[in-house]
Design a protein around this motif. Structure first.
Motif, mmCIF file in Angstrom:
data_model
loop_
_atom_site.group_PDB
_atom_site.id
_atom_site.type_symbol
_atom_site.label_atom_id
_atom_site.label_comp_id
_atom_site.label_asym_id
_atom_site.label_seq_id
_atom_site.Cartn_x
_atom_site.Cartn_y
_atom_site.Cartn_z
ATOM 1 N N SER A 45 0.779 -1.211 -0.024
ATOM 2 C CA SER A 45 0.050 -0.085 -0.036
ATOM 3 C C SER A 45 0.743 1.319 -0.032
ATOM 4 N N ASN A 46 2.173 1.183 0.278
ATOM 5 C CA ASN A 46 3.023 2.281 0.391
ATOM 6 C C ASN A 46 3.980 2.365 -0.912
ATOM 7 N N ILE A 47 3.820 1.388 -1.810
ATOM 8 C CA ILE A 47 4.753 1.605 -3.039
ATOM 9 C C ILE A 47 3.696 2.399 -4.194
ATOM 10 N N ARG A 48 4.193 3.107 -5.133
ATOM 11 C CA ARG A 48 3.682 3.581 -6.159
ATOM 12 C C ARG A 48 4.447 3.274 -7.375
ATOM 13 N N LEU A 49 3.891 2.585 -8.363
ATOM 14 C CA LEU A 49 4.505 2.101 -9.504
ATOM 15 C C LEU A 49 4.529 3.320 -10.707
ATOM 16 N N GLY A 50 5.438 3.285 -11.542
ATOM 17 C CA GLY A 50 5.207 4.362 -12.797
ATOM 18 C C GLY A 50 6.375 3.935 -13.740
ATOM 19 N N GLY A 51 6.271 4.441 -14.921
ATOM 20 C CA GLY A 51 7.053 4.307 -15.975
ATOM 21 C C GLY A 51 6.424 4.902 -17.234
ATOM 22 N N ASP A 52 7.319 4.713 -18.408
ATOM 23 C CA ASP A 52 6.876 5.278 -19.565
ATOM 24 C C ASP A 52 7.745 4.701 -20.534
ATOM 25 N N LEU A 53 7.155 4.955 -21.902
ATOM 26 C CA LEU A 53 7.600 4.274 -23.072
ATOM 27 C C LEU A 53 7.552 5.385 -24.197
ATOM 28 N N ARG A 54 8.594 5.400 -24.826
ATOM 29 C CA ARG A 54 8.711 6.546 -26.078
ATOM 30 C C ARG A 54 9.277 5.815 -27.137
ATOM 31 N N PHE A 55 8.699 6.110 -28.462
ATOM 32 C CA PHE A 55 9.221 5.631 -29.547
ATOM 33 C C PHE A 55 9.661 6.871 -30.419
ATOM 34 N N ARG A 56 10.703 7.269 -31.031
ATOM 35 C CA ARG A 56 11.172 8.130 -31.736
ATOM 36 C C ARG A 56 11.607 7.858 -33.131
ATOM 37 N N HIS A 57 11.118 8.602 -34.019
ATOM 38 C CA HIS A 57 11.972 8.727 -35.519
ATOM 39 C C HIS A 57 12.454 10.021 -35.560
ATOM 40 N N GLU A 58 13.609 9.931 -35.971
ATOM 41 C CA GLU A 58 14.479 11.215 -36.086
ATOM 42 C C GLU A 58 15.624 11.174 -37.566
ATOM 43 N N ASN A 59 15.604 12.347 -38.001
ATOM 44 C CA ASN A 59 16.504 12.545 -39.033
ATOM 45 C C ASN A 59 17.761 13.483 -38.518
ATOM 46 N N ILE A 60 18.981 13.395 -38.752
ATOM 47 C CA ILE A 60 19.975 13.984 -38.176
ATOM 48 C C ILE A 60 20.882 14.628 -39.594
ATOM 49 N N ASP A 61 20.823 15.848 -39.621
ATOM 50 C CA ASP A 61 21.590 16.740 -40.735
ATOM 51 C C ASP A 61 22.879 17.182 -40.137
ATOM 52 N N ASN A 62 23.911 16.464 -40.127
ATOM 53 C CA ASN A 62 25.150 16.905 -39.374
ATOM 54 C C ASN A 62 25.873 17.824 -40.718
ATOM 55 N N SER A 63 26.398 18.950 -40.432
ATOM 56 C CA SER A 63 26.881 19.331 -41.613
ATOM 57 C C SER A 63 28.580 19.031 -41.793
ATOM 58 N N ALA A 64 28.829 18.431 -40.622
ATOM 59 C CA ALA A 64 30.140 17.967 -40.874
ATOM 60 C C ALA A 64 30.027 16.424 -41.353
ATOM 61 N N SER A 65 28.998 15.816 -41.642
ATOM 62 C CA SER A 65 28.827 14.486 -42.148
ATOM 63 C C SER A 65 28.288 14.544 -43.485
ATOM 64 N N PRO A 66 28.860 13.864 -44.635
ATOM 65 C CA PRO A 66 28.506 13.927 -46.055
ATOM 66 C C PRO A 66 26.950 13.408 -46.275
ATOM 67 N N THR A 67 26.458 12.606 -45.288
ATOM 68 C CA THR A 67 25.413 12.054 -45.605
ATOM 69 C C THR A 67 24.369 12.397 -44.407
ATOM 70 N N GLU A 68 22.965 12.693 -44.475
ATOM 71 C CA GLU A 68 22.082 12.534 -43.379
ATOM 72 C C GLU A 68 21.695 11.147 -42.771
ATOM 73 N N ARG A 69 21.425 11.274 -41.521
ATOM 74 C CA ARG A 69 21.359 10.024 -40.819
ATOM 75 C C ARG A 69 19.646 9.917 -40.486
ATOM 76 N N THR A 70 18.992 8.836 -40.540
ATOM 77 C CA THR A 70 17.811 8.390 -40.233
ATOM 78 C C THR A 70 17.768 7.291 -39.196
ATOM 79 N N ARG A 71 17.159 7.364 -38.226
ATOM 80 C CA ARG A 71 17.114 6.392 -37.165
ATOM 81 C C ARG A 71 15.655 6.428 -36.507
ATOM 82 N N GLU A 72 15.569 5.199 -35.719
ATOM 83 C CA GLU A 72 14.589 4.895 -34.668
ATOM 84 C C GLU A 72 15.242 4.522 -33.412
#
Length: 259
Positions: free
Chosen positions: A26-53
């Motif tokens: 009765s004294n314990i509270r459970l919690g948590g979360d889940l996140r999914f992310r799709h991202e595109n990384i455009d780094n000027s120092a890299s010759p190609t863009e990176r896409t990842r999840e």
């Protein structure tokens, strides 16, 4: 002659009161979360863009020991990365690393003061979405927080950055002071802080066995001989205001740091 009859009265013992629910569950509270992310990384120092999840999964249990003591333990994906719990997908469907994300106890001896020890949630004010300190860092050490009914607050902390067996340890010590309150429907917060990095100058940037690096900080030397050029003593000023606009809360903040 008077006849008298008596009806025996059966006494029934009162039912035992139900046991109070005072167990650990009765004294314990459970919690948590889940996140999914799709991202595109455009780094000027890299010759190609990176896409990842990526995915981030966190679970925690908060335990209220008594009216003044509580604790929390949590686990998260991301392995040993101190700045984030995201795991990148696409590594041959391999199992993703998890690690201890939270492990602390807090003691509140009086209403205005809280003392915390362990691997904790951020015990300092981080206005808005300020990038001065990453929001997923779980500091390790001890902290004391004060806040009174007038809105005046103060935070002090002593964090371990790198413990070494044969050399001096690297630490972060500091504090904040300010005011947190409201004027009509506007929530306001402002204050200042000081961060004193100790035992950093002349040390290898590969803290945590290489889990972090210099992240753009100045070094002397190259390769395995590289060392931090400076200790950092940082002064901070911050302000934050939150108020409704068309029924939606709008947050404005400023965070200034100088060393």
């Amino acid at each position: 002659m008077q006849a008298r009859s008596e009806v025996p009265v059966q006494q029934v013992a009162p039912a035992a009161a139900p046991a109070r629910s005072n167990d650990w569950a009765s004294n314990i509270r459970l919690g948590g979360d889940l996140r999914f992310r799709h991202e595109n990384i455009d780094n000027s120092a890299s010759p190609t863009e990176r896409t990842r999840e990526t995915v981030r999964a966190r679970i925690n249990a908060a335990i209220q020991v008594n009216d003044s003591i509580k604790g929390e333990i949590g686990f998260a994906s991301g392995g040993r990365d101190p700045r984030g719990g995201s795991s990148t997908l696409g590594a041959a469907s391999s199992r993703k690393e998890t690690g201890l994300d939270l492990a602390y106890l807090s003691w509140r001896p009086i209403e205005e003061v809280t003392m915390t020890a362990g691997k904790m949630r951020e015990p300092y004010v981080r206005p808005g979405r300020s990038m001065f300190l990453d929001n997923e860092i779980r500091p390790e050490g001890v902290a004391v927080n004060y806040k009174d009914s007038r809105g005046i607050f103060g935070n002090a902390f002593n964090f371990w950055l790198e413990e070494r067996e044969l050399q001096g340890d690297s630490m972060l010590r500091g504090g904040q002071i300010g005011w947190d309150g409201a004027v009509n429907s506007t929530k306001l917060k402002f204050g200042g802080g000081y961060y004193d990095y100790q035992g950093v100058q002349g040390r290898s940037p590969a803290f945590g066995g290489g889990v972090v690096n210099e992240f753009g900080n100045s070094l002397v030397g190259v390769g395995p001989a590289a060392r931090y050029a400076y200790d950092y003593n940082i002064g901070q000023l911050f302000a934050e205001a939150t108020f409704p606009v068309a029924g939606i809360p709008l947050n404005l903040f400023a965070d200034y740091a100088r060393f």
